[in-house]
Design an enzyme around this catalytic site. Structure first.
Site, PDB file in Angstrom:
ATOM      1  N   SER A  78       0.821  -1.218   0.000  1.00  0.00           N
ATOM      2  CA  SER A  78       0.000   0.000   0.000  1.00  0.00           C
ATOM      3  C   SER A  78       0.851   1.262   0.000  1.00  0.00           C
ATOM      4  CB  SER A  78      -0.905   0.014   1.232  1.00  0.00           C
ATOM      5  OG  SER A  78      -1.641  -1.179   1.304  1.00  0.00           O
TER       6      SER A  78
HETATM    7  N1  SAH Z   1      -1.302  -3.998   3.460  1.00  0.00           N
HETATM    8  C1  SAH Z   1      -0.846  -4.772   2.324  1.00  0.00           C
HETATM    9  C2  SAH Z   1      -1.737  -4.518   1.146  1.00  0.00           C
HETATM   10  C3  SAH Z   1      -1.651  -5.476   0.037  1.00  0.00           C
HETATM   11  S1  SAH Z   1      -2.766  -5.114  -1.303  1.00  0.00           S
HETATM   12  C4  SAH Z   1       0.574  -4.342   2.015  1.00  0.00           C
HETATM   13  O1  SAH Z   1       0.862  -3.149   2.221  1.00  0.00           O
HETATM   14  O2  SAH Z   1       1.380  -5.137   1.544  1.00  0.00           O
HETATM   15  C5  SAH Z   1      -4.243  -5.937  -0.797  1.00  0.00           C
HETATM   16  C6  SAH Z   1      -4.126  -7.439  -0.604  1.00  0.00           C
HETATM   17  O3  SAH Z   1      -5.477  -7.920  -0.419  1.00  0.00           O
HETATM   18  C7  SAH Z   1      -3.549  -8.236  -1.764  1.00  0.00           C
HETATM   19  O4  SAH Z   1      -2.440  -8.942  -1.302  1.00  0.00           O
HETATM   20  C8  SAH Z   1      -4.686  -9.177  -2.183  1.00  0.00           C
HETATM   21  O5  SAH Z   1      -4.246 -10.445  -2.583  1.00  0.00           O
HETATM   22  C9  SAH Z   1      -5.502  -9.252  -0.906  1.00  0.00           C
HETATM   23  N2  SAH Z   1      -6.917  -9.644  -1.057  1.00  0.00           N
HETATM   24  C10 SAH Z   1      -7.820  -9.259  -1.995  1.00  0.00           C
HETATM   25  N3  SAH Z   1      -9.013  -9.839  -1.757  1.00  0.00           N
HETATM   26  C11 SAH Z   1      -8.859 -10.622  -0.655  1.00  0.00           C
HETATM   27  C12 SAH Z   1      -9.739 -11.468   0.088  1.00  0.00           C
HETATM   28  N4  SAH Z   1     -11.017 -11.643  -0.271  1.00  0.00           N
HETATM   29  N5  SAH Z   1      -9.241 -12.100   1.165  1.00  0.00           N
HETATM   30  C13 SAH Z   1      -7.947 -11.950   1.551  1.00  0.00           C
HETATM   31  N6  SAH Z   1      -7.072 -11.163   0.892  1.00  0.00           N
HETATM   32  C14 SAH Z   1      -7.514 -10.507  -0.195  1.00  0.00           C
END
Ligand code: SAH
Length: 232
Positions: free
Chosen positions: A77
């Site tokens: 993010s």
């Molecule tokens: N806070 C994390 C954000 C990653 S982006 C960071 O800074 O690294 C958002 C993440 O949500 C992705 O890794 C994606 O795979 C996950 N995601 C999307 N839909 C999801 C769901 N239904 N359940 C679990 N994870 C999910």
């Protein structure tokens, strides 16, 4: 003897380029822009270096204020979004927090720093390789208490029943509405901070049946994949 009249070009280059970015300069910028305010969250940003959570080829950009690729079509993010959402969530020592879409584990680690050794953070991620990436990133980080974070692979749109109820729930992927399961798994007095479409919703559980909602507009997120969602 010929006197050199060259205008020292290196000095000009230094003057024109932005100052070297470090974790400290990123934090200073987030404070200056009004995103970071709370001392505990500022300390968490100092202790949990974003460079530790990005792939090798992205490390040079780790302190830039934008999302970066972490593989599998996902991103770590944007720092200002994480700062803004954590300020809304206000994680406190001893709390049990659900982190949905834990990705690289960066935000999960920031939460672990805030809840401390007496707290608990559950990270749910749907992509198994990222769950493993986050586990490795957080296990090798000495500045957060160990044993506080547990990662699970799964569909976070269902929350995480096995560890419910939670003091707080935060999501990093945008739902089209707040899933009913998240509301059910939240303690009375608890709070959800989650993206819904292009805005951030804050839901406070005032009693068994009463939720108070606030919205903040103008953000962008990857979508929350799968699951049937609620009706807020
Ligand atoms: N806070 C994390 C954000 C990653 S982006 C960071 O800074 O690294 C958002 C993440 O949500 C992705 O890794 C994606 O795979 C996950 N995601 C999307 N839909 C999801 C769901 N239904 N359940 C679990 N994870 C999910």
């Amino acid at each position: 003897m010929v006197e050199s009249r060259s205008p020292k070009p290196l000095m000009w280059v230094r003057f024109l380029l932005p100052p070297h970015m470090t974790n400290e300069t990123l934090i200073e910028q987030l404070i200056k822009d009004g995103y970071l305010k709370t001392q505990l969250i500022i300390d968490a940003f100092s202790a949990v270096d974003r460079a530790h959570f990005v792939p090798e080829d992205q490390k040079q950009f780790a302190y830039k204020n934008y999302p970066l690729p972490i593989g599998f079509g996902q991103t770590i993010s944007q720092p200002l979004t994480v700062a803004f959402m954590l300020e809304l969530l206000q994680p406190q020592p001893g709390e049990k927090i659900l982190d949905i879409g834990s990705g690289s584990g960066w935000q999960t680690a920031l939460l672990a720093y805030c809840v401390g050794a007496e707290g608990k953070v559950i990270g749910v991620e749907r992509i198994p390789e990222l769950k493993k990436f986050a586990e490795e990133n957080t296990a090798s980080l000495e500045t957060i208490p160990q044993g506080v974070i547990k990662f699970f692979e799964g569909d976070g749109s269902k929350g995480f029943e096995e560890e419910a109820p939670f003091d707080k729930i935060i999501a990093a992927a945008a739902a089209t509405s707040i899933p009913a399961a998240w509301k059910e798994q939240l303690k009375v007095g608890g709070k959800i901070v989650a993206p819904v479409n292009e805005s951030i919703h804050v839901l406070e559980r005032k009693s068994q049946d009463e939720f108070e909602e606030k919205r903040h507009f103008g953000f962008s997120f990857v979508p929350l994949i799968g699951g049937k969602q609620g009706d807020i």
